[in-house]
Design an enzyme around this catalytic site. Structure first.
Site, PDB file in Angstrom:
ATOM      1  N   PRO A  98      17.147   9.670  40.181  1.00  0.00           N
ATOM      2  CG  PRO A  98      18.541   8.609  41.440  1.00  0.00           C
ATOM      3  CD  PRO A  98      18.389   9.762  41.243  1.00  0.00           C
TER       4      PRO A  98
ATOM      5  CE1 TYR B 110      23.527  12.588  40.032  1.00  0.00           C
ATOM      6  CE2 TYR B 110      25.799  12.118  40.785  1.00  0.00           C
ATOM      7  CZ  TYR B 110      24.829  12.039  40.125  1.00  0.00           C
ATOM      8  OH  TYR B 110      24.953  10.355  40.463  1.00  0.00           O
TER       9      TYR B 110
ATOM     10  CG  HIS C 244      22.178  10.378  41.647  1.00  0.00           C
ATOM     11  ND1 HIS C 244      22.349   9.207  42.481  1.00  0.00           N
ATOM     12  CD2 HIS C 244      21.395   9.554  40.370  1.00  0.00           C
ATOM     13  CE1 HIS C 244      23.036   8.328  41.905  1.00  0.00           C
ATOM     14  NE2 HIS C 244      21.850   8.459  40.717  1.00  0.00           N
TER      15      HIS C 244
ATOM     16  CB  SER D 220      22.393   1.933  36.269  1.00  0.00           C
ATOM     17  OG  SER D 220      23.030   2.134  37.684  1.00  0.00           O
TER      18      SER D 220
END
Length: 555
Positions: free
Chosen positions: A102, A89, A328, A466
């Site tokens: 997300p 990240y 996230h 995912s």
């Protein structure tokens, strides 16, 4: 620069969990070779294998790095956490919307007018405050693993970052700060965004939380204030949708003025953000709602009605398009799901707690955040808005998330699901149809194994998948992690599976529509294969049973 700031000891549920292990070097390298062999041509693989053997030689670089990792494991709670957080990240310079953040898409709501929407928003905030109270009291029940490792307690640390974390943009790397104070000194205000204007909504007055009616009253005041064209300020939120370096540069320009510093401080210390979106004018199909959550529909719709650095942004559209956008880096999708499901169950599961008018307190009006924008900043806003409008036959490197929450401060790692077995299965179906970061810390030259072409290719995840299951009617989605890739989030239900597939328009190699058709065709073929196998097994069992009966009767 600190990556993670903590101001409290860990909860009791963390004390019993083991630390993340460091696998033996040979096991790691053997697994690596097994994972990449079928992704590359034979000549390249021979070179890769030779590079790995050199890395693993006695007294070589591999042994040095392995020893350092084992030492690091002894000294830290989770030896991989900071490396993973930076690599996954904080070092990533891409914009947060689509590339990183997300979203959870709520069921479509039916609002008769804006007052209905504000009532829903007020109830949502009350649900958030209830859930936060459980977090502050450390009263959330501990999650337990399912599947092969069923029954093991899981690390709950991610939940305590939901409303207390903030991601600061940096020129080269971002900083995630988590305020882990006692509940009494935690954030006591929410930022409400309406018509690209920012407002402070205090949720506590005279040491008492606002009730649902009081929140609704404050939201109505905010809606009215946002409609005053004379007081309207530039859409500063659009800056947070830009690349991280560009946003960091813009933030440096903003903080030269005290007014902007004060406004930023209030946003950066808030509990969460509530985005009251204007009607998009688009048909509220699942795809449209997902896109509106991912990027707000661009600058001309609600793309600037956001603040992407904050970990939780609840979106309530006047047209009934609602959901959550999350930053996230502090937590995984399952934590977002649990919070979202709690809030939705709160909204629909108990009678409205609207107080009588006589019991509603006289509250100070919400405060509008002020911004001072010179011509340079106006130019940055325009550039960020422009950038917001961006928004096959081979086995590819695939990322499938796997939880590490059985360990202290565990996050996720990668299941490399593009295995030789998967390739063999796909081939049979189609025939039938016709970085070790520790080296950098030691100031070592990057080992050859991490410069190898096969290694680099194996970490370009064309397919990012995912599983994010829900028990409430909602679904999660996210963007691809590489320009020529796909994001594929899936949600298994009792009698169906929800897939949310994404790809970038500007890349002609990819097409979500084609991907979905092939995915659907593939699932139908697998279903038919399973049905045939089941029928064959039943037939064989019947034959065997018949033979057994004949044998017993002496025939």
């Amino acid at each position: 620069m600190p990556i993670l700031e903590k101001e409290t000891t860990r909860g009791r549920d963390n004390q019993v969990l083991p630390k993340v292990p460091v696998p033996p070097l040979k096991q790691t390298l053997d697994m690596y070779l097994k994972c990449v062999q079928h992704l590359t041509k034979e000549e390249k693989f021979k070179k890769t294998k030779a590079t790995v053997e050199k890395f693993a030689a006695p007294g070589g670089v591999g042994e040095v790095l392995q020893k350092k990792l084992l030492e690091r494991r002894e000294k830290t709670t989770n030896w991989v956490y900071d490396y993973w957080l930076e690599d996954m990240y904080l070092n990533n310079r891409l914009a947060l919307p689509v590339n990183s953040s997300p979203v959870m898409v709520f069921p479509k709501q039916t609002f008769r007018d804006h007052k209905d929407a504000l009532r829903f928003a007020a109830r949502l905030i009350r649900g958030v405050l209830d859930y936060k109270a459980l977090i502050d009291a450390r009263a959330l029940p501990v999650d337990f693993t399912r599947g092969q490792q069923a029954g093991a307690p899981m690390c709950m640390e991610q939940y305590y970052r939901l409303f207390s974390s903030y991601r600061y943009p940096g020129l080269k790397t971002d900083t995630l700060k988590v305020q882990m104070n006692a509940a009494s000194s935690g954030p006591e205000h929410i930022i409400v965004v309406c018509k690209n204007q920012f407002f402070v909504l205090d949720v506590i007055a005279n040491s008492k939380q606002l009730n649902e009616t009081e929140i609704l009253s404050q939201l109505e005041k905010i809606k009215k204030m946002s409609e005053n064209a004379e007081e309207r300020l530039p859409p500063v939120g659009v800056l947070t949708s830009d690349g991280r370096t560009e946003w960091a540069q813009a933030r440096d320009a903003l903080i030269k003025d005290q007014t902007n510093r004060d406004s930023l401080a209030l946003i950066e210390s808030c509990m969460c953000v509530l985005c009251l979106d204007e009607p998009s004018g688009l048909e509220a199909r699942d795809t449209t709602r997902a896109l509106l959550m991912l990027h707000g529909g661009g600058r001309e719709k609600n793309g600037a009605n956001r603040w992407y650095d904050k970990s939780m942004q609840f979106v309530v559209g006047m047209d009934g398009v609602c959901g959550v956008v999350c930053e996230h880096s502090p937590f995984e999708g399952i934590v977002l799901v649990q919070c979202s499901e709690y809030v939705m169950k709160y909204i629909i599961g108990s009678p409205s707690k609207m107080a009588t008018a006589s019991s509603v307190r006289e509250l100070p009006p919400p405060r509008r955040l002020l911004w001072k924008c010179n011509p340079h900043i106006q130019g940055l806003l325009a550039a960020s808005g422009d950038r917001l409008e961006r928004c096959s036959g081979r086995l590819v490197s695939t990322y499938e998330s796997a939880s590490l929450r059985r360990f202290q401060e565990g996050r996720v790692d990668n299941i490399r699901s593009a295995t030789p077995e998967a390739l063999a299965f796909v081939k049979s179906m189609t025939d039938e149809r016709a970085t070790y970061t520790i080296a950098k810390e030691l100031n070592m030259e990057k080992p050859e194994i991490f410069c190898d072409e096969t290694y680099l290719a194996s970490n370009q995840f064309i397919l990012s998948t995912s599983q994010v299951p829900t028990t409430v009617e909602m679904f999660c989605c996210y963007g691809p992690v590489v320009p020529n890739g796909y994001g594929a989030c899936y949600n298994p239900q009792s009698d169906h599976i929800i897939f949310c597939v994404s790809s970038f328009w500007e890349n002609t190699e990819t097409s979500s529509a084609v991907f979905v058709k092939v995915l659907n065709d593939g699932l139908v073929e697998i279903r038919d294969l399973c049905n045939r196998s089941s029928a064959t097994a039943t037939k064989l069992a019947d034959v065997s049973q018949g033979a057994s009966k004949a044998h017993k009767s002496g025939k």
